[in-house]
Design a protein around this motif. Structure first.
Motif, short mmCIF file in Angstrom:
data_model
loop_
_atom_site.label_atom_id
_atom_site.label_comp_id
_atom_site.label_asym_id
_atom_site.label_seq_id
_atom_site.Cartn_x
_atom_site.Cartn_y
_atom_site.Cartn_z
N PRO A 362 -63.76 -10.42 -97.03
CA PRO A 362 -62.50 -10.02 -96.38
C PRO A 362 -62.44 -8.52 -96.11
O PRO A 362 -62.03 -8.09 -95.02
CB PRO A 362 -61.44 -10.45 -97.39
CG PRO A 362 -62.05 -11.61 -98.10
CD PRO A 362 -63.50 -11.25 -98.23
N VAL A 363 -62.86 -7.71 -97.09
CA VAL A 363 -62.86 -6.25 -96.90
C VAL A 363 -63.86 -5.85 -95.84
O VAL A 363 -63.59 -5.01 -94.96
CB VAL A 363 -63.16 -5.54 -98.24
CG1 VAL A 363 -63.30 -4.03 -98.01
CG2 VAL A 363 -62.07 -5.83 -99.26
N LEU A 364 -65.06 -6.45 -95.88
CA LEU A 364 -66.09 -6.13 -94.90
C LEU A 364 -65.65 -6.49 -93.48
O LEU A 364 -65.89 -5.73 -92.53
CB LEU A 364 -67.40 -6.85 -95.24
CG LEU A 364 -68.08 -6.42 -96.54
CD1 LEU A 364 -69.29 -7.29 -96.83
CD2 LEU A 364 -68.50 -4.95 -96.47
N LEU A 365 -65.00 -7.64 -93.32
CA LEU A 365 -64.54 -8.04 -92.00
C LEU A 365 -63.41 -7.14 -91.50
O LEU A 365 -63.29 -6.88 -90.29
CB LEU A 365 -64.09 -9.49 -92.01
CG LEU A 365 -65.22 -10.53 -92.12
CD1 LEU A 365 -64.65 -11.93 -92.30
CD2 LEU A 365 -66.12 -10.48 -90.88
N LEU A 366 -62.60 -6.63 -92.42
CA LEU A 366 -61.61 -5.62 -92.02
C LEU A 366 -62.30 -4.39 -91.46
O LEU A 366 -61.86 -3.80 -90.46
CB LEU A 366 -60.74 -5.24 -93.22
CG LEU A 366 -59.50 -6.07 -93.50
CD1 LEU A 366 -58.83 -5.59 -94.78
CD2 LEU A 366 -58.51 -6.00 -92.33
N GLY A 367 -63.41 -4.00 -92.11
CA GLY A 367 -64.18 -2.88 -91.60
C GLY A 367 -64.76 -3.16 -90.23
O GLY A 367 -64.79 -2.27 -89.35
N VAL A 368 -65.23 -4.39 -90.01
CA VAL A 368 -65.75 -4.78 -88.69
C VAL A 368 -64.66 -4.67 -87.63
O VAL A 368 -64.89 -4.16 -86.52
CB VAL A 368 -66.33 -6.21 -88.74
CG1 VAL A 368 -66.65 -6.72 -87.33
CG2 VAL A 368 -67.58 -6.25 -89.61
N ALA A 369 -63.45 -5.16 -87.95
CA ALA A 369 -62.34 -5.04 -87.01
C ALA A 369 -62.03 -3.58 -86.68
O ALA A 369 -61.75 -3.23 -85.53
CB ALA A 369 -61.09 -5.73 -87.59
N GLY A 370 -62.12 -2.73 -87.70
CA GLY A 370 -61.89 -1.30 -87.47
C GLY A 370 -62.94 -0.69 -86.55
O GLY A 370 -62.61 0.11 -85.66
N LEU A 371 -64.19 -1.08 -86.73
CA LEU A 371 -65.26 -0.57 -85.86
C LEU A 371 -65.07 -1.04 -84.42
O LEU A 371 -65.30 -0.29 -83.47
CB LEU A 371 -66.62 -1.01 -86.39
CG LEU A 371 -67.07 -0.35 -87.70
CD1 LEU A 371 -68.38 -0.99 -88.18
CD2 LEU A 371 -67.26 1.16 -87.51
N ALA A 372 -64.67 -2.31 -84.26
CA ALA A 372 -64.41 -2.81 -82.91
C ALA A 372 -63.27 -2.06 -82.25
O ALA A 372 -63.31 -1.76 -81.05
CB ALA A 372 -64.11 -4.31 -82.97
N LEU A 373 -62.24 -1.73 -83.05
CA LEU A 373 -61.12 -0.95 -82.52
C LEU A 373 -61.58 0.44 -82.10
O LEU A 373 -61.17 0.96 -81.05
CB LEU A 373 -60.02 -0.86 -83.56
CG LEU A 373 -58.77 -0.06 -83.16
CD1 LEU A 373 -58.11 -0.66 -81.93
CD2 LEU A 373 -57.78 -0.01 -84.33
N LEU A 374 -62.43 1.07 -82.88
CA LEU A 374 -62.96 2.39 -82.51
C LEU A 374 -63.76 2.31 -81.22
O LEU A 374 -63.69 3.22 -80.37
CB LEU A 374 -63.85 2.93 -83.64
CG LEU A 374 -63.12 3.39 -84.91
CD1 LEU A 374 -64.13 3.81 -85.98
CD2 LEU A 374 -62.17 4.56 -84.59
N SER A 375 -64.54 1.24 -81.03
CA SER A 375 -65.29 1.07 -79.79
C SER A 375 -64.33 0.93 -78.60
O SER A 375 -64.57 1.48 -77.53
CB SER A 375 -66.19 -0.16 -79.89
OG SER A 375 -67.17 0.00 -80.89
N LEU A 376 -63.26 0.18 -78.81
CA LEU A 376 -62.25 0.03 -77.75
C LEU A 376 -61.68 1.39 -77.35
O LEU A 376 -61.56 1.71 -76.16
CB LEU A 376 -61.15 -0.91 -78.24
CG LEU A 376 -60.07 -1.36 -77.23
CD1 LEU A 376 -59.44 -2.67 -77.70
CD2 LEU A 376 -58.97 -0.31 -77.07
N LEU A 377 -61.33 2.20 -78.35
CA LEU A 377 -60.77 3.52 -78.07
C LEU A 377 -61.78 4.42 -77.38
O LEU A 377 -61.43 5.21 -76.49
CB LEU A 377 -60.28 4.16 -79.36
CG LEU A 377 -59.11 3.44 -80.05
CD1 LEU A 377 -58.80 4.09 -81.40
CD2 LEU A 377 -57.88 3.43 -79.15
#
Length: 399
Positions: A362-377
């Protein structure tokens, strides 16, 4: 001539089927042969390494010597890969050989075949990108679905599950063989070594727009069908193989459905589809976090919809942007670089498996979501960047 793109698309479909059929078989090998997670990861990784090498060599080769020289052997190699996998039900080395052969076939055809479909599509280059993406996605989705269904219920599943691909690849061979060549080798042109450099990959727009989004094209579906099924497997009551197949099919089926929508959103200077794809990846990964926390198969299945949308919109928008940036004589080469970047996303499940000891999924997937958000930005901030070559500008500044 206008419909001859279908012959090449059949080859793309067959090789994509052969590439992704193993997704369902990972669970089957664990159940029937007790193959360890480390071995499964190794089989997964060997495919990706072989694919990236073949991409980076096959794209420039197709630009230099023609599409046929690369695409025809790729379909033959895909068929051979499946024969090796069938023979390897009790032999891990043969499984490795089959996965490496599948990676070589995929890498060889994905860039060259995509460029070939585009060139044979008389209507428009945009139609060519969409057709190639559709052929690949259908193969990626139907391969694991059919293979998983056979592996779940058929006798001798580690052999019979591969028979559909044998038939499909055999049917695609004569179609690919009759497709007309679109590249005429020019004597005195750049050497193969020179073409390996692919100058267009140094363009600012490619580096700042295409490259940050590319890994999520396959990063999103890899979360859906390589990570989430194992996190909810304790609640599947003996149906893990077919559930894994359904996860792959719904992910890639969604990818098929959104591709026409992505095409309508695309255009020179527009990144709506790419940005929506990244946003969908963030949402899908967050749903995956909930599935991991609760061990809920239904939530995992729901996550496949946004993750599949992220894949479909990302693939179409990335291909179209790449084709706009590529010169005619390096179309396959730049497409190969793009695909190589997308396949970086397939390393995500391996990375998460390695980090599992440090933090739960769960924590690792939260990190993945954060990285995807950074790519979007990052893509959002660079959407006005023009194609100029970054290296040239840097050299000018140094002067």
């Amino acid at each position: 001539m206008s419909n001859r793109w279908r012959d090449v698309a059949a080859g793309l479909f067959a090789v994509a089927w052969g590439a992704n059929q193993f997704v369902s078989m990972i669970v089957a090998y664990r159940i029937h042969r007790g193959i360890s997670t480390a071995t499964n990861d190794g089989l997964f990784g060997s495919y990706a390494v072989a694919l990236i090498i073949a991409l980076l060599l096959g794209g420039p080769a197709a630009d230099l010597w023609g599409r046929r020289v690369v695409v025809r052997p790729a379909v033959v190699t895909s068929l051979l890969a499946t024969v090796l996998l069938m023979a390897g039900q009790d032999s891990v080395p043969l499984l490795y050989a089959g996965r490496v052969a599948a990676g070589l076939a995929s890498g060889a055809i994905f860039a060259a075949g995509t460029a070939w479909v585009k060139e044979l599509s008389a209507s428009s280059s945009a139609a060519g990108a969409r057709r190639a993406a559709l052929a690949l996605t259908l193969g990626f989705g139907l391969g694991p679905l059919v293979t998983g269904i056979v592996a779940q219920w058929a006798p001798d599943p580690l052999v019979l599950a591969y028979v559909p691909h044998l038939l499909i690849a055999a049917a695609a061979l004569p179609l690919v063989w009759r497709a007309p060549e679109t590249v005429v080798p020019e004597p005195g042109g750049p050497s193969f070594a020179a073409r390996l450099r692919v100058p267009a990959a140094g363009q600012r727009r490619f580096l700042r727009v295409v490259a940050p989004a590319a890994p999520w094209v396959f990063g999103a579906p890899s979360v859906a069908f390589a990570v989430l099924p194992s996190l909810v497997s304790d609640h599947l009551h003996g149906y893990a193989v077919v559930f894994s197949a359904v996860m792959a099919a719904t992910t890639l089926g969604t990818g098929v459905l959104v591709q026409p929508f992505a095409r309508r959103l695309d255009g020179p200077g527009r990144l709506d589809a790419m940005l929506l794809g990244l946003a969908a990846t963030v949402v899908g990964t967050l749903v995956g976090v909930l599935a991991a926390v609760h061990g809920n198969p239904l939530l995992a299945l729901v996550a496949t919809v946004p993750l599949g949308a992220g894949y479909g919109m990302g693939l179409v928008s990335g291909l179209l942007e790449t084709q706009r940036l590529a010169a005619a004589d390096e179309l396959a080469g730049l497409t190969a670089v793009y695909y190589a970047l997308t396949y970086v996303g397939f390393a995500l499940p391996l990375l998460l498996a390695e980090l599992d000891g440090l933090a739960g999924y769960p924590v690792l997937l939260l990190g993945v979501a954060g990285l995807a958000l950074l790519s979007l930005l990052a893509v959002l901030s660079a959407r006005g960047v023009q194609p100029g070559v970054l290296r040239s500008e840097s050299a000018a500044e140094l002067k």
